[in-house]
Design an enzyme around this catalytic site. Structure first.
Site, PDB file in Angstrom:
ATOM      1  N   GLU A 287       0.865  -1.349  -0.046  1.00 44.71           N
ATOM      2  CA  GLU A 287      -0.080  -0.046  -0.019  1.00 44.71           C
ATOM      3  C   GLU A 287       0.917   1.187   0.085  1.00 44.71           C
ATOM      4  O   GLU A 287       0.788   1.999   0.939  1.00 44.71           O
ATOM      5  CB  GLU A 287      -0.906  -0.052   1.211  1.00 44.71           C
ATOM      6  CG  GLU A 287      -1.714  -1.190   1.090  1.00 44.71           C
ATOM      7  CD  GLU A 287      -3.076  -1.189   2.066  1.00 44.71           C
ATOM      8  OE1 GLU A 287      -2.937  -0.813   3.479  1.00 44.71           O
ATOM      9  OE2 GLU A 287      -4.048  -1.958   1.817  1.00 44.71           O
ATOM     10  N   ASP A 366      -8.507  -9.282   3.904  1.00 42.39           N
ATOM     11  CA  ASP A 366      -8.287  -8.067   4.760  1.00 42.39           C
ATOM     12  C   ASP A 366      -9.354  -8.045   5.655  1.00 42.39           C
ATOM     13  O   ASP A 366     -10.119  -7.089   5.639  1.00 42.39           O
ATOM     14  CB  ASP A 366      -8.037  -6.576   3.662  1.00 42.39           C
ATOM     15  CG  ASP A 366      -7.611  -5.514   4.847  1.00 42.39           C
ATOM     16  OD1 ASP A 366      -7.082  -5.977   5.730  1.00 42.39           O
ATOM     17  OD2 ASP A 366      -7.489  -4.448   4.378  1.00 42.39           O
ATOM     18  N   GLU A 394     -12.757  -2.697  11.816  1.00 41.79           N
ATOM     19  CA  GLU A 394     -12.955  -1.883  10.937  1.00 41.79           C
ATOM     20  C   GLU A 394     -13.972  -2.231   9.612  1.00 41.79           C
ATOM     21  O   GLU A 394     -14.843  -1.624   9.070  1.00 41.79           O
ATOM     22  CB  GLU A 394     -11.601  -2.154  10.033  1.00 41.79           C
ATOM     23  CG  GLU A 394     -11.290  -1.378   8.348  1.00 41.79           C
ATOM     24  CD  GLU A 394      -9.985  -1.626   8.026  1.00 41.79           C
ATOM     25  OE1 GLU A 394      -9.177  -2.179   8.339  1.00 41.79           O
ATOM     26  OE2 GLU A 394     -10.069  -0.818   6.672  1.00 41.79           O
ATOM     27  N   TRP A 542      -8.465  -1.819  -6.284  1.00 42.57           N
ATOM     28  CA  TRP A 542      -7.887  -2.240  -4.878  1.00 42.57           C
ATOM     29  C   TRP A 542      -8.078  -3.959  -5.035  1.00 42.57           C
ATOM     30  O   TRP A 542      -7.403  -4.733  -4.142  1.00 42.57           O
ATOM     31  CB  TRP A 542      -8.679  -1.881  -3.666  1.00 42.57           C
ATOM     32  CG  TRP A 542      -8.238  -0.508  -3.397  1.00 42.57           C
ATOM     33  CD1 TRP A 542      -8.702   0.567  -3.978  1.00 42.57           C
ATOM     34  CD2 TRP A 542      -7.215  -0.043  -2.648  1.00 42.57           C
ATOM     35  NE1 TRP A 542      -8.332   1.765  -3.347  1.00 42.57           N
ATOM     36  CE2 TRP A 542      -7.282   1.316  -2.666  1.00 42.57           C
ATOM     37  CE3 TRP A 542      -6.293  -0.832  -2.030  1.00 42.57           C
ATOM     38  CZ2 TRP A 542      -6.294   2.235  -1.813  1.00 42.57           C
ATOM     39  CZ3 TRP A 542      -5.374   0.097  -1.249  1.00 42.57           C
ATOM     40  CH2 TRP A 542      -5.290   1.631  -1.377  1.00 42.57           C
TER      41      TRP A 542
HETATM   42  O1  GCW Z   1      -7.300  -2.988   6.330  1.00 44.89           O
HETATM   43  C1  GCW Z   1      -6.303  -2.350   5.801  1.00 44.89           C
HETATM   44  C2  GCW Z   1      -6.511  -0.917   6.173  1.00 44.89           C
HETATM   45  C3  GCW Z   1      -5.670   0.145   6.276  1.00 44.89           C
HETATM   46  C4  GCW Z   1      -4.151  -0.693   6.796  1.00 44.89           C
HETATM   47  C5  GCW Z   1      -3.863  -1.691   6.172  1.00 44.89           C
HETATM   48  C6  GCW Z   1      -2.904  -2.593   6.872  1.00 44.89           C
HETATM   49  C7  GCW Z   1      -2.825   0.258   8.450  1.00 44.89           C
HETATM   50  O2  GCW Z   1      -7.652  -0.535   5.453  1.00 44.89           O
HETATM   51  O3  GCW Z   1      -5.873   1.244   7.141  1.00 44.89           O
HETATM   52  O4  GCW Z   1      -3.085   0.403   7.127  1.00 44.89           O
HETATM   53  O5  GCW Z   1      -5.078  -2.758   5.929  1.00 44.89           O
HETATM   54  O6  GCW Z   1      -3.047  -3.590   7.407  1.00 44.89           O
HETATM   55  O7  GCW Z   1      -1.582  -2.384   6.507  1.00 44.89           O
END
Ligand code: GCW
Length: 680
Positions: A287, A366, A394, A542
């Protein structure tokens, strides 16, 4: 305190006066002779707890003279302890403890001060739960070596994916904390056996990159000192490009001599300031964060360079596997984000230094409400692994919806990987036993902030509590953990405990019902990830698609006709996920693209399943609020109202989820609900 600040350390007074007096009589003397901060903390927890639950003041006495009461200490530092339970020493390891009670004398012994502290917290838990018996013999040691919390806190005071207020560590671009608050957090973590904390966000921005140098390093050392007392080692997330951004070097190439030397010097500085520093946590080439790829090097080159710098001090490198192409073209059907971690890291198995651990998210995507287990567990035989969970909600309602995650984590930990004949569930891989790895354990993203009750939603405390308990002992059931938390945090009233347990235990299923059917994830609003938006991520970069069209939905990840992801699993797992007939319903759309009329193992069609679960889920979300309201008379105001407001919001929001999802799929498929319910 009615706000929930004390969380599960509320130590409610015994309601039954006769029982209280009986128990209090047993605990009037305390003997602990060692001069050690952690022992002193254990003594203070014990005094505090006995005072609070039993109304009894412990008086201090020499361990050799005590005949009745409690004696605590290490086998080396307290002769009496050695005599009373020293025989357990060999089985306890560095962090285990033994508790023995008979004839009015209770002994808590361990090899180290942290073991003693864990023993004291165990005793207080038994006492709070009313499970402390006159004669007792307990021995416990943690299943996992590393039991870690990750803070995604930034120096500006914000918390990435935080839903409970600002950071308790930072504010306005400075390290700024109330020592009391940090200490209370350390107490909460230690009370469930957690022993490591990474104190800053894995996305390490400009100012935070300077945590490894002065003047900020000294401030970090102050935080480390608070956690140290409670047996918790401090780790830092580091920026892979630090040699450039902090050191002024022209490169961060892990094979360049001056870069390697720069990191070694940083390690020297850090260990001068923090002699028991845990190590580095690294998000690299992920990222938009910098990493070894920039220099044509691989992740082992990057991790091993840092590992070499920390090795002389016994430090660890925790390297995250959350590496994927976040700029993928949605028209490109050959790239599958689910495959990415395995594709990047599997070929590197056996090339990491012994003090490197890979930190792997529980699923391949994720932290969705439903995902399969990451296929890296079981596949890498010669690499230390940590499993990463997300306590902060989240994608699971952001602490406005109730979602008790322990059942999800349990299912992941119990998943059989088929990595060896004798059985290799994920929990035995990450604790290091299956492949005889020296390091392993759990990491998880914290859900706390400076909200009075720590987690915003008071019931979200149960997730932090449950995470710690599972990291210590993954065999505990979700039910036991829920009941323990409710009785300690809310109070031992059986009606309250029963109702809250029911609410917690059904909450994940309810949340899944009205949000994410059959393993489809990501139908959320982009960026902040709250609320329904079926196509929010569908045509973007994404890599998170459901591919719904007028005929069907789901991602073909089979080897036969799809991305091949199913083939990353071992043995029968690969076969089961590959097969349309054997793939479990709840993951069907993660592995297969099917028509809406496809019949599930449950007997209903995909489209009817979507309608049924959404109507049902919204209904049940409303019942959650009503269950909570039935407890009004048993709750202190602060706690009651904070949860009630959120449960009512959830009930409303669940209806919005229901209607958006149902209407979307009704319009796409043109198939009516078999029961004729309202779809707009
Ligand atoms: O879940 C995603 C999140 C990001 C996060 C990333 C990660 C800290 O949306 O906010 O960044 O994963 O785990 O690195």
């Amino acid at each position: 305190d009615t706000s929930g600040y004390k969380a599960w350390l509320a130590l409610h007074a015994r309601a039954d006066e006769a029982q209280r007096k009986r128990e209090a009589a047993r605990y009037d003397w305390l003997a602990a002779c060692e001069q050690h901060d952690t022992i002193a903390a254990a003594v203070s927890e014990l005094r505090n707890g006995i005072r609070s639950i039993l109304g009894q003041e412990l008086r201090e006495i020499d361990p050799n003279r005590i005949e009745q009461g409690i004696v605590i200490g290490t086998f080396d530092g307290n002769e009496r302890i050695r005599a009373l339970c020293g025989d357990a020493s060999e089985q306890l390891g560095a962090e285990g403890f033994a508790i023995r009670a008979s004839e009015g004398l209770m002994a808590i012994g361990a090899n180290t001060p942290s073991g003693v502290l864990y023993g004291v917290f165990h005793l207080l838990r038994l006492l709070a739960l009313g499970e402390l018996t006159e004669n007792l013999s307990v021995m416990e040691r943690p299943a996992n070596g590393l039991r870690m919390i990750n803070q995604w806190d930034n120096i500006d005071g914000s918390i990435e994916r935080g839903y409970a207020g600002q950071s308790i560590f930072y504010a306005n671009d400075a390290i700024a904390f109330q020592p009391e608050r940090v200490r209370d957090y350390a107490r909460l973590l230690a009370s469930v056996g957690l022993n490591a904390i990474a104190i800053n966000n894995v996305n390490v921005h400009r100012l935070e990159s300077g945590f490894i140098t002065e003047p900020l390093l000294s401030r970090i050392a102050e935080l480390a000192a608070i956690f140290r007392v409670y047996g918790i080692r401090l780790y830092l997330s580091v920026n892979f490009a630090s040699p450039i951004e902090v050191g002024g070097l022209p490169t961060a190439d892990p094979l360049a001599q001056d870069v390697r030397l720069w990191w070694k010097e940083r390690a020297d500085d850090i260990y001068r300031a923090i002699p028991d520093f845990g190590g580095f946590l690294v998000k690299a080439d992920s990222e938009n964060r910098p990493g070894p790829f920039t220099y044509g090097r691989n992740h082992a080159d990057g991790a091993n360079m840092l590992a070499e710098a920390l090795a002389p001090y016994g430090g660890l490198v925790i390297w995250r596997c959350f590496v994927y192409d976040c700029k993928q073209d949605w028209r490109d059907r050959t790239t599958d984000r689910a495959r990415a971690a395995y594709d990047h890291f599997m070929p590197l198995d056996g090339t990491f230094h012994p003090n490197v651990l890979l930190q792997i998210k529980n699923g391949p995507m994720d932290f969705q409400v439903r995902e399969p287990v990451s296929p890296l567990f079981g596949a890498m035989e010669r690499t230390n692994q940590l499993i990463e969970f997300q306590i902060t909600q989240e994608y699971t309602g952001q602490q406005r919806h109730l979602c008790y995650l322990v059942p999800q984590w349990k299912a992941v930990l119990d998943f059989e990987t088929f990595a060896c004949h004798e059985g290799a569930p994920v929990k035995r891989i990450v604790d290091g036993t299956v492949f005889g790895r020296p390091y392993g354990g759990f990491a998880a993203v914290s859900n706390i902030g400076c909200d009075e009750n720590w987690t915003g939603h008071p019931l979200a405390q149960a997730n932090l509590y449950g995470y710690g308990r599972l990291a210590w002992n993954p065999e505990l059931s979700a039910e036991t953990i829920a009941a323990e938390w409710a009785a300690q945090a809310i109070g031992p009233d059986p009606q309250a405990v029963d109702t809250i347990c029911t609410m917690l235990l059904e909450s994940l299923d309810i949340y899944e019902s009205y949000t994410a059917p059959l393993g489809v994830g990501w139908m959320v609003n982009p960026e902040h990830h709250y609320g329904p938006n079926v196509d929010g991520y569908e045509y973007d970069k994404w890599g998170t698609y459901h591919f719904a069209d007028r005929y069907g939905i789901g991602v073909d990840r089979t080897v036969a006709s799809g991305t091949g992801y199913a083939g990353q699993y071992i043995g029968d797992n690969a076969k089961a996920f590959e097969s349309l007939d054997r793939c479990p319903d709840e993951l069907l759309l993660f592995f297969h693209h099917v028509p809406y009329t496809h019949k599930l193992q449950s007997g209903v069609t995909v489209i009817q399943h979507i309608y049924n679960t959404h109507f049902d889920g919204a209904e049940r979300a409303g019942e959650l609020a009503r269950k909570w309201q039935s407890l009004r008379h048993l709750m202190p105001d602060g706690l009651y109202l904070a949860a009630e407001a959120r449960l009512l919001e959830q009930a409303e929001h669940a209806k919005e989820w229901r209607d958006r999802i149902n209407t979307y799929f009704y319009r796409k498929s043109g198939i009516a609900d078999a029961w004729g319910r309202t779809i707009y």
